[in-house]
Design an enzyme around this catalytic site. Sequence first.
Site, short mmCIF file in Angstrom:
data_model
loop_
_atom_site.label_atom_id
_atom_site.label_comp_id
_atom_site.label_asym_id
_atom_site.label_seq_id
_atom_site.Cartn_x
_atom_site.Cartn_y
_atom_site.Cartn_z
N LYS A 44 34.09 35.92 37.73
CA LYS A 44 35.05 35.70 36.63
C LYS A 44 35.61 34.29 36.59
CE LYS A 44 39.13 37.37 39.07
NZ LYS A 44 39.64 38.61 39.65
N ARG A 139 49.45 46.64 41.31
CA ARG A 139 48.72 46.35 40.09
C ARG A 139 47.95 47.64 39.81
NH1 ARG A 139 44.67 41.28 39.64
NH2 ARG A 139 43.16 42.89 40.24
C1 LIG Z 1 39.38 38.73 40.90
C2 LIG Z 1 39.19 39.96 41.64
C3 LIG Z 1 38.53 39.92 42.87
C4 LIG Z 1 38.04 38.65 43.52
O1 LIG Z 1 39.12 37.96 44.08
P1 LIG Z 1 38.90 36.55 44.80
O2 LIG Z 1 40.26 36.18 45.26
O3 LIG Z 1 38.38 35.62 43.76
O4 LIG Z 1 37.95 36.76 45.90
C5 LIG Z 1 38.32 41.12 43.53
N1 LIG Z 1 38.73 42.29 43.00
C6 LIG Z 1 39.38 42.36 41.81
C7 LIG Z 1 39.79 43.68 41.29
C8 LIG Z 1 39.63 41.19 41.09
O5 LIG Z 1 40.26 41.27 39.93
#
Ligand SMILES: *Cc1c(COP(=O)(O)O)cnc(C)c1O
Length: 370
Positions: A44, A139
């Site tokens: 993302k 969350r």
């Molecule tokens: C963005 C996200 C991740 C990845 O997190 P990083 O800090 O980029 O490793 C993992 N799980 C969820 C649900 C996320 O939204």
Amino acid sequence: MTNFDGNEKKSPRVEIDLEKIHGNTKRLKDFFDQRGISMMCVTKGVLGSPPIARAMVEAGVKLLADSRIENLKRIRDAGIDASLVLIRTPSMGKVKDVVKYADISVNSEISVIERLSLEAGNQKKIHGIILMVDLGDLREGILPRDLGQTLLKIMPLTGVKILGIGTNLGCIGGVLPDQAKMNQLSSIARDLEQRFNIRFDIVSGGNSANYNWVKSAGDIGRINNLRIGEMIFTGRETVDYARVEFLETNTISLAAQVIEVKEKESLPRGTITTDAFGAVPNFADRGTITRAIVEIGRQDVLISGLTPVGDMEILGASSDHIVIDLKKMHVQTGDEIRFHMDYGAMLSAMTSPYIEKIYLNSPHVLEQQF
Ligand SMILES: *Cc1c(COP(=O)(O)O)cnc(C)c1O
């Protein structure tokens, strides 16, 4: 560095080093593999960039994850061979696309899961579900006490298959994914498996913030997956932001041209009121300094996440300009200034339509993907 498309002088631009991303992915995957943990790569932060996704798959990763269905579609349409996971709980309105483009999604609402099941039936598919459990970060996620009831409702559904459970810490609530939280997730997994006589393929313990725990954990319990984005790109863990010794930092950097260089005073002249963003600026008096302006601004990138390469300092920024104290650096109009970026800056720069995206060091990438 090799340049494959002759675009290296476009400004402003991000330069994405696919070899570094490939290397970081591979070394992290090995690190987690050795501890019995599979890694989903989270794309993302880079808008689901297909060349980056491909570099990750070439490093041996089987699962790619993104919070945006548009990004998963981009990866799917590029024909990249991986299972795709939507890691933001889906909205009702996107259920059709979720089933179409994602193999798996994380979920916390039975009403959405019921729709996913119906839609999967329509599309003659079985959609994989990872149930998110809220362990206190507040969350997304089902509260532990409600999990059994939710599972009972999902089990008769024919279009979805429960692949496992997951949790997300260190996001909104800043809760540390420590041994106690991971033990809790493991015991929830074991308890559900026993009560319902099922076996979870995936027990996904978190994100880059879990790295320190994995490194020092004596017992990883039932945790067998992590969803990793940020640290692949930054080479840093995300609790103390310390460098991870076996990873490259700055896999993606920003370059922008200088459009003015002048010696001016360091304090604004006149009656000081609010700046372009409604704040009253406060500058230190350094006497006369050499000030450079680069052709990029707050519209493009999160300024606080930028570090100029070289001994110089960002003094301020408006929508379209960043003003820099060049100190003793010799920089002229037309030269470029390069910036290292934190994850927030990277995310914003990747999203700006005004910034060119240039891929370096891959034999596979011959064309712009944006
Ligand atoms: C963005 C996200 C991740 C990845 O997190 P990083 O800090 O980029 O490793 C993992 N799980 C969820 C649900 C996320 O939204």
